[in-house]
Design a protein around this motif. Sequence first.
Motif, mmCIF file in Angstrom:
data_model
loop_
_atom_site.group_PDB
_atom_site.id
_atom_site.type_symbol
_atom_site.label_atom_id
_atom_site.label_comp_id
_atom_site.label_asym_id
_atom_site.label_seq_id
_atom_site.Cartn_x
_atom_site.Cartn_y
_atom_site.Cartn_z
ATOM 1 N N ALA A 277 32.778 32.279 34.520
ATOM 2 C CA ALA A 277 33.734 31.414 35.223
ATOM 3 C C ALA A 277 34.914 32.183 35.792
ATOM 4 O O ALA A 277 35.454 31.801 36.831
ATOM 5 N N LYS A 278 35.355 33.253 35.154
ATOM 6 C CA LYS A 278 36.533 33.965 35.623
ATOM 7 C C LYS A 278 36.195 35.275 36.333
ATOM 8 O O LYS A 278 37.082 36.117 36.567
ATOM 9 N N ASP A 279 34.942 35.436 36.702
ATOM 10 C CA ASP A 279 34.530 36.655 37.395
ATOM 11 C C ASP A 279 35.213 36.705 38.765
ATOM 12 O O ASP A 279 35.107 35.753 39.542
ATOM 13 N N PRO A 280 35.930 37.787 39.099
ATOM 14 C CA PRO A 280 36.611 37.879 40.399
ATOM 15 C C PRO A 280 35.658 37.831 41.588
ATOM 16 O O PRO A 280 36.082 37.547 42.714
ATOM 17 N N ALA A 281 34.375 38.084 41.339
ATOM 18 C CA ALA A 281 33.402 38.020 42.432
ATOM 19 C C ALA A 281 33.306 36.624 43.010
ATOM 20 O O ALA A 281 33.013 36.447 44.208
#
Length: 538
Positions: A356-360
């Motif tokens: 959920a918090k992946d910068p991708a």
Amino acid sequence: MTERIYIYDTTLRDGQQTQGVQFSTAEKQEIAEVLDALGVDYIEGGWPGANPTDSDFFETKPKMDAVFTAFGMTKRAGRSAENDDVLAAVMNAGTPAVCLVGKTHDFHVETALGITLAENTENIARSVEYLVAQGREALFDAEHFFDGYKANAAYALEAVKAAYDAGARWVVLCDTNGGTMPQEIHDITKAVIAAGIPGDHLGIHTHNDTENAVAGSLAAIDAGARQVQGTLNGLGERCGNANLTTLIPTLLLKEPYASAYDTRISHEALTGLLKASRKLDDILNRVPFRQAPYVGASAFAHKAGLHASAILKDPSTYEHIDPAVVGNARIIPMSNQAGQSNLRKRLAEAGLEVAAKDPALARILDVIKAREAEGYTYDSAQASFELLARAELGQLPQFFEVKRYKVTVERRKNKYNKMVSLSEAVVVLKVDGEKKLSVSESMDENGSDRGPVNALSKALAKDLGRYSDVIRDMHLVDFKVRITQGGTEAVTRVIIDSEDGQGRRWSTVGVSPNIVDASFDALLDAINWKLLREMGAS
């Protein structure tokens, strides 16, 4: 206690009256197999003797569990039913059931037929009596019944009662012009039952000229009619007939119908509804209607981020049924309205699990929004979206590299001294470190020019080295072009739908001021997606 509703399909006759549709005998046989597998009660094959195709179809006598039905008209005035050659052709088809159409609107009787009302009533009665005497199940299509009832109720009722009293198993009330409102259909059907024709002998046949064919059919069922007629995908003259791909799931899945009525169609067979709908479109070489209820590609598509977020928690928040029960599937399209929950759902469906918090995620959304501002669209090009996302995630292999390509279009005279166009494409690729040059023309096997995009597609797929066999079963099924801006800033968007031998269908998009460049980009995506599915991302 449930009551029985009988489904009567007229695709092979009414469907053939659709502008631009002409079935071959082999196609009619294919469609009949699809309808029989679905489980309809009656399959109307057409009008024997009306044209060679229908005559050939009845001569083959396809095997089916449904009641095979021939269509014709009541005998003509001045001759007996036994000596009417048109009626004889219908009887000679040898089907267990025969449906005869007859006039029930006094205006049509006196103006179109030019006979008296009494003569018309006699024609109806004697024709139906003849069918019954020959051991056939008799159906009477009461043409223009609702208009006739509104103009002269006494005569319209006289005509249909003549058919019923003569032994017709079904009297079918037809809204031939398609202009009767559902409430009128309900009230008039009720009046027919009150006049002495039981509901379990009444059918309904509606046309869709006011987009009310399905609603009108349901209204007649609500009033007591127990047979409903229609066509697959709503084919039919003018605006079409009642759409069975909508009516059937409504009767099986929606209240009060699901609890009150039984049909011959099982819930297991219902899961093949989408396949049946697509099969008919494939036979007709038509693009499926994306917004069709139940079976459309967009019927369970959730574009807005708010909707997609709720769908993840509980699909019933924005879906009236589980799409799987009709053979369909949920789609979470990607667009500049998408939020991260929408994006993660779509990535998961492509086999990409992203935290959920992946910068991708933010990067992918930024790219999508920027590219849609340039004219791209990803809500209708799911395969291109997946490739874009994989590129941002570093999970997109390079199967081959395009070094250059060229397309030429030549206008010249052929041997018949007619001006023709011919396109030629040259594509240079690098596959596994080896350069490959492919050349292809746009001429098909019939000597017709298929255009520069066709030439490009053939050249691109001609020699992909070890990947050539992998893409051999894919082909282009639809090609859509749209100008997204006007004037000197015009940009062309091309969307290509592709399909392979496994029945997979995918869409890709390309955008450029040059239509050939846009088409080539979409073609590249189509091939790369196919290779990704077959070869994997490693």
